[in-house]
Design a protein around this motif. Structure first.
Motif, PDB file in Angstrom:
ATOM      1  N   GLY A  74      68.132  54.058 -73.375  1.00  0.00           N
ATOM      2  CA  GLY A  74      67.768  53.806 -71.973  1.00  0.00           C
ATOM      3  C   GLY A  74      68.602  53.233 -71.256  1.00  0.00           C
ATOM      4  O   GLY A  74      68.852  53.092 -70.159  1.00  0.00           O
ATOM      5  N   THR A  76      71.803  53.776 -69.032  1.00  0.00           N
ATOM      6  CA  THR A  76      72.377  54.679 -68.310  1.00  0.00           C
ATOM      7  C   THR A  76      73.854  54.565 -67.302  1.00  0.00           C
ATOM      8  O   THR A  76      74.566  55.417 -67.078  1.00  0.00           O
ATOM      9  CB  THR A  76      71.333  55.239 -67.197  1.00  0.00           C
ATOM     10  OG1 THR A  76      71.206  54.224 -66.212  1.00  0.00           O
ATOM     11  CG2 THR A  76      70.289  55.796 -67.876  1.00  0.00           C
ATOM     12  N   ARG A  77      73.986  53.288 -67.235  1.00  0.00           N
ATOM     13  CA  ARG A  77      75.438  52.774 -66.438  1.00  0.00           C
ATOM     14  C   ARG A  77      76.474  52.567 -67.375  1.00  0.00           C
ATOM     15  O   ARG A  77      77.368  52.302 -66.709  1.00  0.00           O
ATOM     16  CB  ARG A  77      74.940  51.588 -65.560  1.00  0.00           C
ATOM     17  CG  ARG A  77      73.716  52.035 -64.564  1.00  0.00           C
ATOM     18  CD  ARG A  77      73.232  50.601 -63.744  1.00  0.00           C
ATOM     19  NE  ARG A  77      74.360  49.623 -63.454  1.00  0.00           N
ATOM     20  CZ  ARG A  77      74.264  48.431 -63.797  1.00  0.00           C
ATOM     21  NH1 ARG A  77      73.727  47.920 -64.657  1.00  0.00           N
ATOM     22  NH2 ARG A  77      75.573  47.719 -63.391  1.00  0.00           N
ATOM     23  N   LYS A  79      78.898  52.890 -71.208  1.00  0.00           N
ATOM     24  CA  LYS A  79      79.094  53.690 -72.559  1.00  0.00           C
ATOM     25  C   LYS A  79      80.025  52.676 -73.359  1.00  0.00           C
ATOM     26  O   LYS A  79      80.823  52.065 -72.840  1.00  0.00           O
ATOM     27  CB  LYS A  79      79.574  55.216 -72.118  1.00  0.00           C
ATOM     28  CG  LYS A  79      80.974  55.269 -71.445  1.00  0.00           C
ATOM     29  CD  LYS A  79      81.419  56.539 -71.103  1.00  0.00           C
ATOM     30  CE  LYS A  79      82.759  56.539 -70.413  1.00  0.00           C
ATOM     31  NZ  LYS A  79      82.922  55.766 -69.347  1.00  0.00           N
ATOM     32  N   GLU A 101      71.606  45.465 -69.850  1.00  0.00           N
ATOM     33  CA  GLU A 101      72.318  46.324 -68.851  1.00  0.00           C
ATOM     34  C   GLU A 101      72.484  45.647 -67.559  1.00  0.00           C
ATOM     35  O   GLU A 101      73.483  45.767 -66.773  1.00  0.00           O
ATOM     36  CB  GLU A 101      71.621  47.637 -68.748  1.00  0.00           C
ATOM     37  CG  GLU A 101      72.249  48.714 -68.020  1.00  0.00           C
ATOM     38  CD  GLU A 101      71.703  50.153 -67.865  1.00  0.00           C
ATOM     39  OE1 GLU A 101      72.530  50.856 -67.625  1.00  0.00           O
ATOM     40  OE2 GLU A 101      70.528  50.121 -68.259  1.00  0.00           O
TER      41      GLU A 101
END
Length: 324
Positions: A74, A76-77, A79, A101
């Motif tokens: 989940g 997404t912002r 890596k 996150e």
């Protein structure tokens, strides 16, 4: 991994340097981060002492920076490999930290991770104090307690950029030089006067200041109220000297229809957009040199107790960091 663990609340000595199992794979919405630096803040002391709730046993610390090792489902912002910093994440005094996150932000390339590990709490606190809690205007006069401290130095600079006249309080000649070097127009050494409010009124032609930014708490609260002009605002954002006792609100009336507010950083970074905007402005100021940020001391993680002792003594003049 290694971490600081608290098994009971108390003095700096309750912080134990221990080996713990790695956190494992990050869960939903989490980042697993290898620590670069953890910021040491007064809230860490308040939690350790039991003033603020703390589940024990636990790993303390709430601010830090590092490199993302893995991301959970989940996310997404971010890596793996991203350089990130975070705030209000309990468990940050550890070589590996699970970071939600929504508590993290990417560190710009022109900001080193050590700086990023300590500037967010102080920088964003100074930012919301100057821009939201009491957005002082050009030509106004304010009082900043502990003007040579971590928040104080940044707050003075932000206020001066807005054209505000700043009176700072400090304890020593060295700290007076620092406060003036960061832009304070007048500096009062509170160790050399028994009438702080009287000195403030002398410097303001008897009127008092438009606002006081007070992170000291019990030792300065009465003088802060007495330093305000009619309809002035006291922004009480900390309690380095101890918690302020309950207040009779009629004091605000008799003081001149005063305003008292007790803000908290988490309420001023309530959304991802606000967090990114506020942190981004702090990072931009550091990067372009319009904000000077001072790291006063770097300690091995194993010596968290020494960092807490030094911060509590209020003998430091900037941010304290723990490094692995």
């Amino acid at each position: 991994m290694h971490a600081i663990e608290i098994r009971e609340t108390g003095g700096p000595e309750v912080q134990l340097y221990v080996e713990k199992p790695d956190p494992g794979a990050p869960g939903e919405g989490q980042l697993l981060v290898e620590l670069a630096a953890a910021g040491v803040n007064f809230i860490d002391l308040y939690r350790r002492e039991g003033r603020y709730p703390l589940p024990v046993p636990c790993v303390p610390g709430e601010e830090g920076s590092g490199t993302v090792l893995a991301v959970g489902p989940g996310v997404t912002r971010f890596k793996a490999g991203d350089r990130v910093a975070w705030t209000t994440v309990l468990g940050s005094y550890a070589t590996r930290v699970l970071v939600p996150e929504d508590k993290a932000i990417v560190v710009p390339d022109d900001i080193d991770l050590t700086t990023a590990g300590g500037v967010l709490v102080h920088g964003m606190t100074a930012h919301f104090l100057a821009h939201d809690s009491y957005p002082a205007r050009e030509g106004e006069t304010v009082l900043v307690h502990a003007a040579a401290g971590g928040v104080g130095q940044l707050l003075v600079q932000m206020l001066k950029r807005r054209g505000v006249r700043v009176i700072g309080t400090v304890s020593t000649e060295e700290k007076e030089r620092l406060a003036r070097g960061h832009g304070a127009d007048e500096v009062i050494r509170y160790t050399e006067t028994d009438d702080l409010a009287g000195e403030v009124r002398r410097l303001t032609g008897g009127e008092g200041v438009h606002a006081v930014y007070d992170g000291v708490g019990a030792a300065t609260f009465d003088a802060s109220l007495d330093s305000l002009r009619t309809r002035g605002t006291l922004v009480l954002y900390g309690g380095a000297s101890g918690a302020v006792p309950p207040v009779d609100v009629m004091r605000l009336l008799w003081g001149g229809s005063l305003t008292l507010t007790r803000p908290y950083l988490e309420h001023f970074r309530a959304t991802t957009e606000e967090f990114e905007r506020r942190a981004g402005e702090v990072f931009a100021g550091i990067a372009d040199g319009t904000l000077r940020f001072t790291v006063a001391g770097t300690y091995p993680l194993a010596e968290a107790h020494r960092a807490h002792t030094d911060l509590a003594a209020r003998s430091t003049t900037g941010k304290l960091l723990l490094v692995p």
